[in-house]
Structures are given as C-alpha cells and as structure tokens.
Write a protein that holds these residues in place. Structure first.
Motif, PDB file in Angstrom:
ATOM      1  N   GLU A  42     -15.993  37.735  35.260  1.00 22.90           N
ATOM      2  CA  GLU A  42     -16.860  36.608  34.944  1.00 22.90           C
ATOM      3  C   GLU A  42     -18.222  37.229  34.682  1.00 22.90           C
ATOM      4  O   GLU A  42     -18.820  37.799  35.588  1.00 22.90           O
ATOM      5  N   ASP A 161      -8.509  31.895  35.542  1.00 24.34           N
ATOM      6  CA  ASP A 161      -9.375  31.208  36.483  1.00 24.34           C
ATOM      7  C   ASP A 161      -9.763  29.869  35.848  1.00 24.34           C
ATOM      8  O   ASP A 161      -9.926  29.782  34.625  1.00 24.34           O
ATOM      9  N   HIS A 163     -12.513  28.631  35.875  1.00 24.38           N
ATOM     10  CA  HIS A 163     -13.856  28.808  35.323  1.00 24.38           C
ATOM     11  C   HIS A 163     -13.836  29.692  34.077  1.00 24.38           C
ATOM     12  O   HIS A 163     -14.893  30.131  33.603  1.00 24.38           O
ATOM     13  N   ALA A 183     -10.857  25.234  43.752  1.00 23.40           N
ATOM     14  CA  ALA A 183     -12.129  25.962  43.782  1.00 23.40           C
ATOM     15  C   ALA A 183     -12.806  25.640  45.106  1.00 23.40           C
ATOM     16  O   ALA A 183     -13.188  24.486  45.305  1.00 23.40           O
ATOM     17  N   GLY A 224     -19.661  25.894  38.844  1.00 25.61           N
ATOM     18  CA  GLY A 224     -18.583  25.701  39.801  1.00 25.61           C
ATOM     19  C   GLY A 224     -19.034  25.012  41.065  1.00 25.61           C
ATOM     20  O   GLY A 224     -18.250  24.319  41.731  1.00 25.61           O
ATOM     21  N   TRP A 256      -9.560  23.369  32.599  1.00 25.60           N
ATOM     22  CA  TRP A 256     -10.547  24.432  32.752  1.00 25.60           C
ATOM     23  C   TRP A 256     -11.945  23.822  32.807  1.00 25.60           C
ATOM     24  O   TRP A 256     -12.346  23.096  31.888  1.00 25.60           O
ATOM     25  N   ILE A 257     -12.684  24.129  33.854  1.00 27.31           N
ATOM     26  CA  ILE A 257     -14.079  23.711  33.943  1.00 27.31           C
ATOM     27  C   ILE A 257     -14.922  24.479  32.930  1.00 27.31           C
ATOM     28  O   ILE A 257     -15.873  23.960  32.358  1.00 27.31           O
ATOM     29  N   TYR A 259     -17.087  28.241  31.920  1.00 35.73           N
ATOM     30  CA  TYR A 259     -18.086  29.106  32.554  1.00 35.73           C
ATOM     31  C   TYR A 259     -19.467  28.760  32.022  1.00 35.73           C
ATOM     32  O   TYR A 259     -19.729  28.868  30.816  1.00 35.73           O
ATOM     33  N   ALA A 334     -20.489  35.146  40.875  1.00 36.61           N
ATOM     34  CA  ALA A 334     -20.500  34.284  39.688  1.00 36.61           C
ATOM     35  C   ALA A 334     -21.035  35.001  38.456  1.00 36.61           C
ATOM     36  O   ALA A 334     -20.964  34.465  37.360  1.00 36.61           O
TER      37      ALA A 334
END
Length: 522
Positions: A42, A161, A163, A183, A224, A256-257, A259, A334
């Motif tokens: 990430e 993931d 994110h 999460a 997140g 998926w949220i 990134y 993160a």
C-alpha cells in the motif's frame, strides 16, 4: 547460482509433497498445474518516501509456501494441484515503489513463469494499492505482462485487500477476483484460501472461467479509519457480502473501499460480482453498490477524533489507563513514511512530561539509525543524546533531539532490525534502525515496556489493530499531518476521477448500473 538452487529446491518440494500425494488418489485424472505470484504494498503518493526492492522481502520458489498456512504439504488443498510458486513479495506500506524495484521483481516473476509453462491456473496474490514511480495502475500492468507469458486460456484467481484498487484491465485479466471482508483484516488468510479454493473448484468441475463479471465503479474515496467493519455502516454493509457470494449462480462477490492516499484515476470504490447467472450477477452487484452509496453520509471515524493537543489534554486528565492515541497522519501501516517528528516534538514540549515521574507515555516509534549506534555505544542504563526522524519526511518538523537514558536495546526484528528505548522525562521513546509498525503487545514487552500499565500509549497507526484495541481503556484518533493524512480534503488530488464523494459532497447520484467485463480470453 542462487536462482538455480531455488529452482531445484522448488521442483523437489513440489514433486515430493503436493504433486506426489495429489496423484495417488487421482490416477486417472490429470492434476491441474497452478502457478503462484504476487506483489503487495500500500503506497502513498502523498509521501516523499520511496520503496526499494529489499522492502518486499520477496520469497522465491518453495519458500513461497510459508506465506500460506493452508498450503502446508500435507493439506488437502495442496494435494489438489501441482504447484509452481514463482515470486511473492509483501512490503510494509510506504511510499511509491521505485521503477527499478518494480521492474526487477516483475521480470523475476515472468522469468520463473516461463520455465514451467503451460498452466491451468495462476493464483495472483496482491494488495491492489501499489504505486510505482512513473507508472499508473501497476497491478494492471503486472497482470497484463503475466498474460503475455502464460496466455489467455489460463485461469487467474486474484485476491486483494479491500483497500486495494480494481482497474478495468485488472478486472478483465482476472477470471476470479475477491477481497477481504473485514477491516482490520482478520480474514486475510481466509480470503487468500477462498481465492485458491475457487480456482481449484472451477478447474476440477470443468466449469472454467465464470461467464460473467459485473463491475461497478462507486465514486467514493474514504480512508480505512472511516470504513472499519467493526462499526456502522461498514459493519452492516460488509455483512451483505458473504450471503451474496454463496447464491446459486454466483462464484464470489466483493466490495473494495479503495485506497485514499494515492492520486490515480483508479482510486475509488468498486463492487464486483462473478458467476454464471447473468441476472443474479448483475443484480447482486447493483444491490451492493446501491447499498454502499446509500450509506455514504453515515461513515465516521472508528474512534473519537481531535487535534493532537485535544487528544493529549484528554489523555492526561483521564483516569482510564492505558489511554491510546493514534498518530494517524504518519501511519506506516497505511503508507506513511513513519519518520515524521511533528507529533513527538509536540509531546516532548509538554510540561507534563518533563519530569521523570510525570505521566508515563510510550511512543512507538521513530527511526533513528545514528542514535541507535550511540545508544549501543552508551549501553543500557546510561545517558545518550542525538537526533531522530525526519530523514525522509521533514515537511512538518525537523529531526527531534532526544536526550535521555537508554532503557533497552533489542535486535533481530525483521522490520526494525535494531530497536532501543530512550527515556526522556516520563516519555519512553522507541527508536528503530528502520521503521516499524507497533501493533502487538509483544512489540512492546520485548523491549521491557508494558503497554497495559502505561498511562498513555501513542502509536503511529490509524484504527487500532486487534491486540491494541483489546488493551485500550480509552482511545482517541489524532488528526496529525503526514503522507496518510486522515483529513483527505486537504490532500492535493489532481488525477482522481471527479466528482468524488466526500470531496464533492453535493454531487449528483451516479450511474450504478453494472458493466459486464469481457472475459480475459475475449
């Protein structure tokens, strides 16, 4: 010579464990040939840090199996195929990956894949939020280059993931695709296992690639820390995913949220559903996407927030201990550089912590390789002074001078390499050779610190990982500056698709109709 030894070791283990045991009960049926590959990180484009190849701690050949407990040699899953692990690398979140590091790891993967062609399937293990200097959508680029080697008939199952970011080309070149449903990511290994199991099931059943892949881009970009599945609305939203995925005619469903700390067109939320029933696949995707959009205004931080001053004031006055404070803007889990000194500088300036008998505060952590050397030279129990942090990210504060007593020195951690504790007044500052996230109790106790009895614990993190969360008596999330600033409205986005919620709060309702992604071989 090294690659040759790894190749021989890989071949030996595959033949002696997975292959041999798999063939015995299925003498009349060909065992599928499945490759494994993937790179995970990430990486924030708002951080000045850069990530090199060593940060991925890449595993090659047979060593790859150690990343997957469900793939132990005597496991049922391992016995179902002949496995060809290539390269799997996972880095701590950080800054953008250098182009040289990316090309080196990708080319090593491709070279390994070429040695054992053809394949019936490939398990693609990625995070989905990798940024590479000068390259958009690295995971999309990576899978396209893999396709050029293995062809388009081979079935690829991708795990990610939540994110991560799903670009159209990643969706098209993945035949099966899924992501975490929790999460913090307590279901990470279950997700990877599901991706592998889905791949094997589709091969063994001769169903092949799912006939339909529904894709919906949802114009939401949230950190997140606002979308944790511990709290609403994320909790209820993600509870819809598992039931949706087990419907007849559906292979998998995922939300998926995305990134929030990278500035590319692919950075936004996505819903995907795969399966063989066109109507169910599209309807389920649209239902999940609409559910997501409907609760967009309900997302709030997973903990009460405040400025650092507000958080420290409340922590000092509180009778609840340990009182945790998240130094969220420079969170190395993160993508933060992990060496911003702004928060530590403010803490050391507080009069409450000047005396040794003041409120005990544990600070985790700050990289200080030169000060580590000085601490080793001084020895435990002796005075040391020197500078820490801001070697990478000095935008908000310069290196901070620490002058105090060496309380402990420990070596051997794979991330930090060497750690030490310097007591300055009543603050126990953890310094490291290299940056390291602190998210388990043992991270502290191995240094002689007790996070359960401290008055205040300040951690470079966003939402608390499970062990820290279980220990806290109270908790505040400090909105601090850094490469993963939680206040995303003040980040300089230039390339994401607009309008985007919450940057454009009054935007019109988007078109959330499902788009069918062409199959990879079409």
């Amino acid at each position: 010579m090294k690659s040759a030894r790894l190749f021989c070791l890989t071949l030996f283990i595959c033949l002696s464990s997975c292959l041999t045991s798999a063939q015995a009960p299925k003498a009349n049926k060909q065992i599928p040939r499945i490759a494994i590959a993937g790179l995970a990180i990430e990486s924030s484009t708002f951080s000045p840090a850069l990530t090199d190849e060593a940060a991925f701690h890449a595993k090659y050949g047979a060593d790859v199996f150690s990343s997957y407990p469900f793939m132990a040699a005597d496991s049922p899953l391992c016995k179902k195929a002949r496995w060809f692990p290539t390269v799997v690398g996972k880095s701590l979140p950080g800054g953008a990956v250098t182009r040289a590091a990316y090309e080196s790891l990708v080319n090593k993967t491709l070279d390994s894949l070429k040695k054992h062609l053809p394949y019936d399937g490939l398990y693609f293990d990625i995070h989905g939020a990798m940024s590479v200097v000068g390259l958009d959508d690295p995971e999309g680029d990576f899978i396209v280059r893999i396709r050029k080697v293995i062809g388009y008939k081979t079935m690829i199952s991708t795990s990610m993931d939540l994110h991560g970011n799903v670009s159209w080309r990643l969706a098209q070149n993945s035949d099966l695709i899924t992501c975490y449903r929790m999460a913090p990511h307590e279901d990470a290994m279950q997700t990877k296992q599901r991706a592998v199991q889905n791949l094997i099931d589709r091969i063994e059943s001769s169903k092949g690639k799912p006939a339909y892949k529904a894709y919906i881009s949802v114009p939401i970009l949230l950190p997140g820390e606002k979308t944790s599945t511990r709290v609403e609305p994320g909790k209820s939203l993600y509870k819809q995913v598992a039931p949706a995925a087990v419907q007849s005619g559906i292979t998998d469903a995922a939300i998926w949220i995305g990134y929030a700390w990278a500035d590319e067109p692919r950075n936004h939320a996505v819903v995907m559903v795969t399966g063989d029933d066109k109507e169910k696949v599209t309807h389920t995707a649209e239902q999940l996407a609409q559910s997501f959009w409907d609760v967009r205004n309900q997302f709030e931080f997973v903990a009460p927030t405040g400025t650092l001053t507000e958080c420290l004031d409340k922590a000092i006055a509180s009778p609840k201990h340990p009182f945790y404070i998240s130094d969220s803007g420079d969170n190395p889990t993160a993508g933060g550089a992990g060496d911003a000194t702004w928060t530590l500088t403010q803490i050391l300036a507080r009069p409450e912590f000047k005396a040794a008998n003041g409120p005990s505060l544990l600070y985790a952590s700050i990289p200080a390789p030169e000060l580590i050397k000085s601490a080793i030279a001084a020895g435990v129990g002796n005075h040391v002074e020197g500078y820490a942090g801001a070697a990478v990210d000095n935008r908000f504060a310069p290196p901070v001078k620490l002058s105090g007593t060496v309380e402990s020195i420990v070596s051997g951690d794979k991330d930090a390499e060497v750690e030490a504790v310097i007591k300055v007044g009543s603050v126990h500052v953890i310094i490291t050779q290299k940056r390291k996230p602190y998210h388990k109790e043992i991270d502290f106790t191995r240094l002689g610190l007790n996070p359960r009895t401290a008055d205040i614990v300040v951690v470079k993190i966003g939402y608390l990982e499970p062990e820290l969360y279980a220990m806290r008596a109270d908790w505040l999330l400090a909105i601090t500056p850094g490469g993963v600033d939680q206040n995303i409205e003040r980040l300089p986005y230039h390339r994401i698709q607009r309008p985007m919620f919450p940057l454009d709060k009054d935007m019109k309702d988007p078109d959330l109709k499902a788009k069918l992604v062409p199959l990879s071989d079409k």
